[in-house]
Design a protein around this motif. Structure first.
Motif, PDB file in Angstrom:
ATOM      1  N   PRO A  45     -31.171  33.148  69.140  1.00 22.18           N
ATOM      2  CA  PRO A  45     -32.708  33.059  69.058  1.00 22.18           C
ATOM      3  C   PRO A  45     -33.117  34.209  68.093  1.00 22.18           C
ATOM      4  N   ALA A  46     -34.250  33.953  67.527  1.00 17.31           N
ATOM      5  CA  ALA A  46     -34.944  34.831  66.604  1.00 17.31           C
ATOM      6  C   ALA A  46     -35.433  35.948  67.424  1.00 17.31           C
ATOM      7  N   SER A  47     -36.302  35.791  68.676  1.00 15.51           N
ATOM      8  CA  SER A  47     -36.702  36.970  69.626  1.00 15.51           C
ATOM      9  C   SER A  47     -36.542  36.569  71.066  1.00 15.51           C
ATOM     10  N   LEU A  48     -36.291  37.558  71.753  1.00 13.97           N
ATOM     11  CA  LEU A  48     -36.548  37.697  73.159  1.00 13.97           C
ATOM     12  C   LEU A  48     -37.262  38.597  73.855  1.00 13.97           C
ATOM     13  N   SER A  49     -38.168  38.370  74.728  1.00 13.54           N
ATOM     14  CA  SER A  49     -39.068  39.419  75.425  1.00 13.54           C
ATOM     15  C   SER A  49     -38.371  39.516  76.906  1.00 13.54           C
ATOM     16  N   VAL A  50     -38.114  40.820  77.171  1.00 20.43           N
ATOM     17  CA  VAL A  50     -37.340  41.262  78.351  1.00 20.43           C
ATOM     18  C   VAL A  50     -37.863  42.351  78.977  1.00 20.43           C
ATOM     19  N   THR A  59     -29.246  36.372  83.181  1.00 24.61           N
ATOM     20  CA  THR A  59     -28.783  35.635  81.997  1.00 24.61           C
ATOM     21  C   THR A  59     -30.361  35.411  81.172  1.00 24.61           C
ATOM     22  N   LEU A  60     -30.083  35.680  79.955  1.00 26.02           N
ATOM     23  CA  LEU A  60     -31.770  35.890  79.240  1.00 26.02           C
ATOM     24  C   LEU A  60     -31.628  34.742  78.062  1.00 26.02           C
ATOM     25  N   TRP A  61     -30.255  34.084  77.760  1.00 26.69           N
ATOM     26  CA  TRP A  61     -30.304  33.137  76.836  1.00 26.69           C
ATOM     27  C   TRP A  61     -28.825  32.529  76.685  1.00 26.69           C
ATOM     28  N   GLN A  62     -28.761  31.245  76.678  1.00 28.02           N
ATOM     29  CA  GLN A  62     -27.570  30.765  76.651  1.00 28.02           C
ATOM     30  C   GLN A  62     -27.526  29.413  75.756  1.00 28.02           C
ATOM     31  N   VAL A 148     -33.026  47.388  79.572  1.00 23.14           N
ATOM     32  CA  VAL A 148     -33.222  47.054  78.281  1.00 23.14           C
ATOM     33  C   VAL A 148     -34.064  47.726  77.347  1.00 23.14           C
ATOM     34  N   LYS A 149     -33.643  48.091  76.294  1.00 24.47           N
ATOM     35  CA  LYS A 149     -34.511  48.810  75.089  1.00 24.47           C
ATOM     36  C   LYS A 149     -34.813  47.835  74.100  1.00 24.47           C
ATOM     37  N   SER A 150     -35.843  48.082  73.292  1.00 24.47           N
ATOM     38  CA  SER A 150     -36.307  47.229  72.125  1.00 24.47           C
ATOM     39  C   SER A 150     -35.242  47.536  71.115  1.00 24.47           C
ATOM     40  N   ASN A 180     -29.641  37.167  63.912  1.00 21.88           N
ATOM     41  CA  ASN A 180     -30.169  38.517  64.788  1.00 21.88           C
ATOM     42  C   ASN A 180     -31.321  38.075  65.583  1.00 21.88           C
ATOM     43  N   THR A 181     -31.179  38.703  66.701  1.00 14.96           N
ATOM     44  CA  THR A 181     -32.279  38.450  67.766  1.00 14.96           C
ATOM     45  C   THR A 181     -33.250  39.734  67.907  1.00 14.96           C
ATOM     46  N   ALA A 182     -34.471  39.640  67.681  1.00 13.95           N
ATOM     47  CA  ALA A 182     -35.317  40.699  67.779  1.00 13.95           C
ATOM     48  C   ALA A 182     -35.665  41.081  69.453  1.00 13.95           C
TER      49      ALA A 182
END
Length: 326
Positions: A45-50, A59-62, A148-150, A180-182
């Motif tokens: 994914p292009a981005s994730l917010s955690v 699990t954040l993404w699959q 988790v850090k940015s 790459n995922t931001a």
């Protein structure tokens, strides 16, 4: 007679050689094609917010795709070896670094040629139908391994698959994670880091019996959060950190006895817990989920009578609060 026997001997050796050649040709007559469906990449994914304090193991993404295997005249045992190119997260045997602190990557592949997925790396030996197309899923997960850090993912791991056997030419393929995922490691800022509750003077008549309360004083805890962050709060008794009751211990300098203090979250007296931001900490309570921006969490402090004997005097208490952003 000797000439005839020599001629027959040569014929026998020639027949043996021809039989060997036929056997060798038959051994490599089959074909195995992988991937059958052209799947070479898994797009991240292009981005994730955690949330900063999202529990480890979440699990954040699959993403899973069926790459498929196609076989023709494969009558021998298939050896499948799947390895990973990547750097392990310290303390794990099958979790790989993503380039963002607190997020690891775990890779999976179909066990043998059907059924459930298994974690890579893996090595398997099995038989397949002689002809046909079969399932072979590949999957990648982003999993929380710590706070988790940015940041932005980089040098993501890839999986290498190798299929070998005595009746087909060895096949190798690489499945990669592309893009790459931001990652935004959501956190909040506390705009009132210190809260002071100026409780009014209380009288014995207001605390007539054990459990009676008086002097309710409201002070808001102010924070600023991104949208979607679940906010957890833990209060800790600064005088007695092991206190798990809802009555705050009296601080040194207090001269009263038989009285304590409570801190209320709405109509509920908050029980005290350890000084920890981990999600699910003992006596942590959820203040809500942020819609984005400033938030006020109203807290109420009050006196509570704790014993049958009440001694007048000064009352002081001290507690700390720990925020958990999930």
């Amino acid at each position: 007679m000797n000439d005839v026997r020599m001629a027959c001997g040569r014929c026998s050796r020639l027949a043996g050689l021809l039989a060997l050649m036929v056997s060798m040709v038959h051994a490599e007559a089959g074909t195995l094609t992988y991937p059958a469906y052209g799947v070479q990449v898994l797009n991240v994914p292009a981005s994730l917010s955690v949330g900063r304090d999202t529990p480890v193991g979440t699990t954040l993404w699959q993403l899973m795709k069926n790459a498929g295997i196609s076989v023709s005249d494969v009558s021998c045992t298939v050896q499948k070896d799947v390895t990973v190119t990547g750097t392990l997260v310290p303390g794990y045997t099958n979790m790989y670094q993503s380039g963002v602190e607190g997020i690891g990557v775990r890779l999976y592949v179909t066990s043998e040629y059907k059924g459930q997925l298994v974690v890579i790396p893996v090595s398997q030996s099995y038989s397949v139908p002689v002809n046909g197309t079969m399932e072979n899923d590949v999957r990648a997960d982003f999993i929380v391994t710590g706070p988790v850090k940015s940041g932005t993912t980089s040098n993501l791991p890839s999986m290498q698959l190798k299929f070998s056997g005595s009746c087909f030419t060895t096949v190798t393929a690489t499945q990669t994670l592309t893009g790459n995922t931001a990652v935004a490691g959501n956190t909040c800022s506390v705009t009132t880091p210190t809260l002071t509750f100026p409780l009014p003077r209380a009288y014995s008549k207001d605390l007539a019996s054990t459990g009676a309360t008086t002097g309710d004083t409201v002070v808001p805890l102010n924070i600023d959060c991104p949208a979607g962050v679940k906010i957890g709060v833990t209060l800790t008794d600064a005088v007695n950190p092991a206190n798990r009751s809802s009555t705050l211990s009296l601080a040194p300098g207090s001269s009263a006895a038989g009285v304590g203090m409570q801190i209320m979250n709405g109509a509920t007296a908050v029980s005290f817990g350890p000084d920890s931001a981990a999600a699910g900490t003992v006596n942590q309570w959820i203040a809500g989920t942020s819609a984005g921006g400033a938030i006020q969490i109203p807290l109420t402090a009050r006196y509570v009578r704790t014993s049958s004997k009440l001694v007048p005097g000064s009352v002081n208490g001290k507690a700390t609060f720990t925020m958990s952003y999930q």
